[in-house]
Design a protein around this motif. Structure first.
Motif, PDB file in Angstrom:
ATOM      1  N   ARG A  81       0.827  -1.195   0.000  1.00 44.66           N
ATOM      2  CA  ARG A  81       0.000   0.000   0.000  1.00 44.66           C
ATOM      3  C   ARG A  81       0.863   1.246   0.000  1.00 44.66           C
ATOM      4  N   GLN A 112       4.000   1.477  -0.993  1.00 40.47           N
ATOM      5  CA  GLN A 112       4.701   1.582  -2.277  1.00 40.47           C
ATOM      6  C   GLN A 112       3.836   2.284  -3.317  1.00 40.47           C
ATOM      7  N   ASN A 113       2.591   1.868  -3.412  1.00 39.89           N
ATOM      8  CA  ASN A 113       1.719   2.429  -4.441  1.00 39.89           C
ATOM      9  C   ASN A 113       1.287   3.853  -4.131  1.00 39.89           C
ATOM     10  N   LEU A 114       0.986   4.080  -2.843  1.00 34.71           N
ATOM     11  CA  LEU A 114       0.471   5.382  -2.430  1.00 34.71           C
ATOM     12  C   LEU A 114       1.504   6.482  -2.622  1.00 34.71           C
ATOM     13  N   PHE A 115       2.775   6.158  -2.332  1.00 33.08           N
ATOM     14  CA  PHE A 115       3.807   7.189  -2.372  1.00 33.08           C
ATOM     15  C   PHE A 115       4.775   7.016  -3.539  1.00 33.08           C
ATOM     16  N   GLY A 116       4.602   5.945  -4.311  1.00 28.29           N
ATOM     17  CA  GLY A 116       5.499   5.716  -5.440  1.00 28.29           C
ATOM     18  C   GLY A 116       6.928   5.480  -5.007  1.00 28.29           C
ATOM     19  N   GLY A 147       4.553  11.257  -4.104  1.00 28.34           N
ATOM     20  CA  GLY A 147       3.250  10.802  -4.593  1.00 28.34           C
ATOM     21  C   GLY A 147       3.337   9.622  -5.541  1.00 28.34           C
ATOM     22  N   PRO A 148       2.159   9.112  -5.928  1.00 27.51           N
ATOM     23  CA  PRO A 148       2.100   7.897  -6.741  1.00 27.51           C
ATOM     24  C   PRO A 148       2.736   8.081  -8.116  1.00 27.51           C
ATOM     25  N   LYS A 149       3.240   6.992  -8.658  1.00 28.20           N
ATOM     26  CA  LYS A 149       3.896   7.027  -9.977  1.00 28.20           C
ATOM     27  C   LYS A 149       3.150   6.110 -10.923  1.00 28.20           C
ATOM     28  N   LYS A 150       3.199   6.486 -12.189  1.00 19.13           N
ATOM     29  CA  LYS A 150       2.536   5.665 -13.189  1.00 19.13           C
ATOM     30  C   LYS A 150       3.381   4.462 -13.551  1.00 19.13           C
ATOM     31  N   TYR A 160       9.517   4.844  -9.743  1.00 19.51           N
ATOM     32  CA  TYR A 160       9.438   4.703  -8.287  1.00 19.51           C
ATOM     33  C   TYR A 160      10.740   5.176  -7.649  1.00 19.51           C
ATOM     34  N   GLN A 214       1.373   5.957   7.598  1.00 17.13           N
ATOM     35  CA  GLN A 214       0.170   5.597   6.877  1.00 17.13           C
ATOM     36  C   GLN A 214      -0.766   4.749   7.740  1.00 17.13           C
TER      37      GLN A 214
END
Length: 876
Positions: free
Chosen positions: A104, A106-110, A127-130, A135, A150
């Motif tokens: 969670r 990893q995805n939330l903060f990129g 923030g999140p990365k595409k 990352y 978090q």
RNA sequence: GGGCAGUUAGCUCAGCGGUAGAGCAAUCGCCUUACACGCGAUGGGUCACAGGUUCGAAUCCUGUACUGCCCACCA
């Protein structure tokens, strides 16, 4: 609807005119908090205490309707115990440990955790990365800080929802599975098991997830159906001859260490003792008999590889065959060397190396295709690949098949202790009983010890260091452990006894164990975490073992099993006396509701629309262990029930304060009328069974008949006595008012575990003061003894009802209103019924609007026949 | 392949040896001094199937078929 001003003119009208779900809850929650209604009292003795080993929900996102369902069922059982007078210990834990949180964050903060990156005290996540490549790589400490931040946020949201749902948790008793207390407890557990010899480390093939690059336990695996191909591969026999093997994993050809066939298989019996030669790599491998080869499957002869499955591991171990590992930790084929002096035998090392050179570095799936190509080119492929369905093992949170990879891991000794663990499971009372079967079958089927180490970051570290030899290699056979007093420790930053920090990683120095514990290694300690096993011996003695463990059935094999295991190993005890296993919420299409299916429902909106009591009603209708269809129409029924409780109670309390009561408090002695006595004694029966059914964890049965009795009360008894309460003689009115008041006081308590908000609201109007129990939730569970002096004849109620039903049917058939006058009522029944009916005639006339002069009663010879009535309606 | 549950009215379920039940939905009515967020009434079922035990089976036994879940060394 009645004018609100009428209400405000009523004397002592301190309750609202109508019920709006959702409006009373905040004030009631606040009162529970300020009055400490749910606080555990440590001063009271153990035998008066009821301890709950609450499941700590995984803090990784949001709670769904399934959580509401099962946690409410627990709360219902707990509230009953509290009303029995028990001193309830009902804590809440947060499982913020492990992979779900890591993913969670990893995805939330990129971000990605990269242990080699130094700590940045000023780090701010962007923030999140595409794209995966975008990352940010951050230090272990920064990553852990993000995880903690978090989870702290998420916990607040969870707590707010639980409060809104009305869970009667003592909010002073909370823990988090990565908090210091849990780290200390988990590490102390490890030390205790280490000292007792229940834990060991070994370098051995273990289930390995190549995506997360960590070991996983048997309990965390699941089979998934996959389509694959049988590839027929021709093997040569040394000294002449050949045979064909069918395999779905040709990429493991280089890892082949033997081939086996069934001992009785005539086709292959002559080959036993000789050697086969693998194609491409020309390895000479023994041809051996083995019972696990099925003559019916494939060609009846199969490869043993290091490692295709657990059977390979077993065979490799039993026959002490060489290790030829080809799959690496990242799922790619690792470089290997062939020939003399190497594990990888070959009659033609140069050719083997040439073939393998085209496979090394490829992922298993790519290597499979390439191997098939090479086999085809070399002519060793006998026929075309044949499609097949197979079950493949996956980590439950992973998306690549698991491999067996030899690594060093910590294990807890399960296999040799199976009999004791089965015995412990038998000592627990399972609700429903058949859930024990799940436990039993799981324990019996275990084939690996419990691997508790994980190659991850956000978790409890092992409190272990290893001395380094002169070359700087760790000596795993002499682990160094700290004093229990030092816990918790982080071997990455703390120094082992007898060393200095300068010696970290230096030859002759030490190194810290890098791994963290499996989430379950901590979760399995929840009863000990909340009892203070690691920190407070007295508290532990008061709170352990727990009385109840609520949980879902799919984690019997993990949470229940591991907890039973640890409690046995540490305390030689069961962790809890009762296991309450809740079912699942299933979608109307009968599938399990889950995030991955995208059909989860978030509870916030439902609470808003239907109220907490309505959702709780739905949860309480389902028995333990039983899956329940998600059905909003049941919420509506729950909401209606709450409204009805409000209105009927309002009426009853108004009577108890009105002229009927005559200004003095009402009691059992006032209940003199036969119909009232009949009703009260009927209700006493329900009260009695509620106690035993609830004690048996069958709350759903209680709700069912209490609800039925309540609607019966409203629609029949209350309608019958209404007129008398308004305008009967003082004694008769007083009898009705007393019975109504007592009835409502009983129903409020019977409903309290299910509908805590509306019952508390109504209780506060009158009963809080009357009974001296400010909260209905600490009022005593109703008992027949309360009304012991009141005895009645059920036939009075039954006869009056039968006559009233006849009147109602007639009026409905004639499409007349309930108030339409009845000119003639001719009843025919047996002598006993007739006598009973005589005792309630005035109530019947009043409720049915019957003209007294038009009534006639004819006695038949026997009471066998049902009461019959002829009804004639009057003119308007 | 093994195990555990389940199959009762259109839907969700109770009943678990003695005349088939509830709620929801449907239909028809009713403003009734607690409640129209209400009340009354009506229709609706060979209790999955086949055998057996029993005076009597939805209920007990055996088997079968479906459904769901749990487990499994199908190369």
């Amino acid at each position: 609807m009645k004018d609100a001003s009428t209400e405000t003119n009523e004397k002592k009208s301190d309750f609202p005119a109508s019920y709006l779900p959702g409006t009373v809850e905040p004030a009631i929650s606040a009162r529970w908090e300020s009055d400490k209604v749910y606080h555990y009292d440590p001063a009271r003795p153990r035998q008066e205490t009821f301890v709950v080993d609450t499941p700590p929900p995984t803090v990784s996102g949001s709670l769904h309707i399934g959580h509401v369902f099962s946690y409410t069922q627990t709360d219902i059982l707990v509230r009953f115990q509290r009303m029995l007078g028990k001193n309830v210990f009902y804590p809440m834990g947060w499982d913020d440990n492990g992979l779900p949180t890591e993913r969670r964050v990893q995805n939330l903060f990129g971000v990605r955790c990269e242990p080699s990156v130094p700590y940045n005290p000023d780090y701010k996540p962007s923030g999140p990365k595409k794209e995966l490549k975008d990352y940010e790589h951050i230090s272990r400490r920064n990553f852990l800080e993000l995880c903690e931040r978090q989870t702290a946020e998420d916990e607040k949201v969870y707590e707010a929802l639980w409060r809104r749902l009305g869970l009667s948790i003592d909010w002073r008793q909370t823990y988090s599975t990565v908090g210091e207390h849990c780290r200390r407890t988990s590490q102390l557990s490890f030390l205790d098991l280490f000292r007792k010899g229940f834990v060991y480390s070994a370098e051995t093939p273990t289930l390995w997830d190549t995506t997360f690059r960590t070991a996983v336990a048997q309990a965390e695996c699941e089979d998934r159906e996959a389509s694959g191909f049988f590839h027929d591969i021709r093997f040569a026999v040394e000294g002449g001859g050949d045979f064909v093997i069918s395999t779905t994993r040709p990429e493991l050809l280089a890892a082949c260490i033997a081939v086996v066939a069934h001992p009785d298989d005539a086709r292959y019996r002559p080959l036993f003792g000789r050697k086969a030669v693998t194609p491409l790599f020309k390895a000479r491998v023994p041809i051996m008999p083995s019972h696990h080869a099925d003559p019916e499957k494939g060609t009846g002869i199969m490869m043993i590889c290091t490692f295709g499955d657990i059977a390979d591991v077993q065979f490799w171990r039993d026959h002490k065959l060489p290790l030829r590992q080809v799959i690496g930790r990242d799922g790619r084929l690792i470089p290997v060397q062939f020939g003399e002096g190497h594990q990888f035998d070959s009659a033609d090392p140069a050719a083997a190396a040439a073939a393998y050179g085209q496979l090394a570095g490829l992922y298993a799936k790519q290597a499979r295709a390439k191997t098939v190509q090479l086999l085809k080119d070399s002519g060793a492929l006998a026929g075309d690949p044949k499609p097949t369905k197979q079950a493949v093992k996956y980590y439950e949170k992973g998306d690549q098949p698991l491999e067996f990879v030899p690594t060093r891991q910590w294990y807890i000794r399960i296999l040799e202790n199976k009999p004791a663990l089965l015995e412990q499971g038998r000592k627990v009372k399972w609700h429903p009983e058949y859930m024990f079967k799940r436990y039993e079958q799981w324990v019996e089927g275990l084939n690996q010890d419990w691997c508790i180490s994980r190659q991850r970051y956000f978790g409890v570290p092992f409190p272990v260091w290893y001395p380094l030899d002169a070359e700087g290699a760790p000596d795993h056979s002499s682990p160094i452990v700290p004093d229990a007093a030092r816990l918790p420790v982080d071997p990455q930053t703390d120094c082992p006894p007898g060393y200095t920090e300068a010696q970290r990683g230096k030859p002759g120095g030490f190194t810290g164990d890098h791994d963290v514990m499996d989430t379950w290694a901590t979760s399995s300690l929840t009863p000990m975490v909340s009892s203070g096993w690691a920190t407070d011996k007295d508290k532990h003695a008061r709170l352990y073992p727990a009385d109840m463990r609520p949980q879902a059935h799919e984690i019997i094999r993990t949470w229940a099993f591991y907890t039973i295991t640890k409690s046995w190993m540490h305390e030689n005890s069961v962790p809890w006396h009762n296991a309450a296993i809740s079912g699942w919420v299933v979608s109307p299409e009968k599938g399990k509701m889950s995030k991955s299916k995208g059909n989860t429902i978030t509870p916030e909106g439902l609470l808003q629309t239907y109220s907490a009591d309505a959702l709780r009603y739905w949860s309480g209708k389902a028995k333990l262990g039983q899956d329940t269809v998600y059905d909003e129409s049941v919420f509506k029924v729950g909401m209606r029930l709450a409204t009805k409780i409000f209105n009927a109670s309002k009426f009853a309390i108004m009577q108890s304060r009105g002229p009927a009561a005559g200004g003095a408090p009402l009691g059992p002695a006032d209940i003199t009328e036969p119909l009232d006595r009949a009703w009260v004694s009927h209700l006493k029966g329900i009260v009695e069974s509620s106690r035993s059914d609830f004690a048996n964890y069958d709350y759903a049965a209680v709700l069912l008949y209490v609800e039925t009795a309540f609607w019966d009360f409203c629609d029949n008894y209350l309608e019958l006595v209404k007129g008398r309460a308004y305008s009967g003689s003082p004694a008769q009115a007083r009898s009705a008012a007393a019975a109504l008041e007592w009835t409502v006081g009983v129903f409020l308590r019977l409903f309290a575990p299910f509908l805590p908000f509306i019952t508390e609201e109504v209780w506060s109007w009158s009963f809080a003061e009357r009974t001296g129990h400010p909260s209905v939730h600490k009022a005593p569970w109703p008992s027949a003894a309360e009304m012991a002096p009141v005895e009645g004849d059920a036939l009075v109620l039954k006869a009056a009802r039968a006559a009233l039903d006849a009147i109602r049917t007639k009026k409905a058939g004639e499409k007349r209103s309930v108030k339409w006058p009845v000119a003639r009522l001719a009843v025919e029944c047996g002598p006993k019924q007739a006598a009973a009916l005589q005792l309630a005639l005035d109530d019947l006339f009043s409720a049915g609007c019957v003209d007294k002069a038009g009534f006639s009663l004819k006695e038949t010879a026997s009471d066998e026949a049902a009461l019959a009535a002829v009804v004639e309606l009057g003119a308007a």
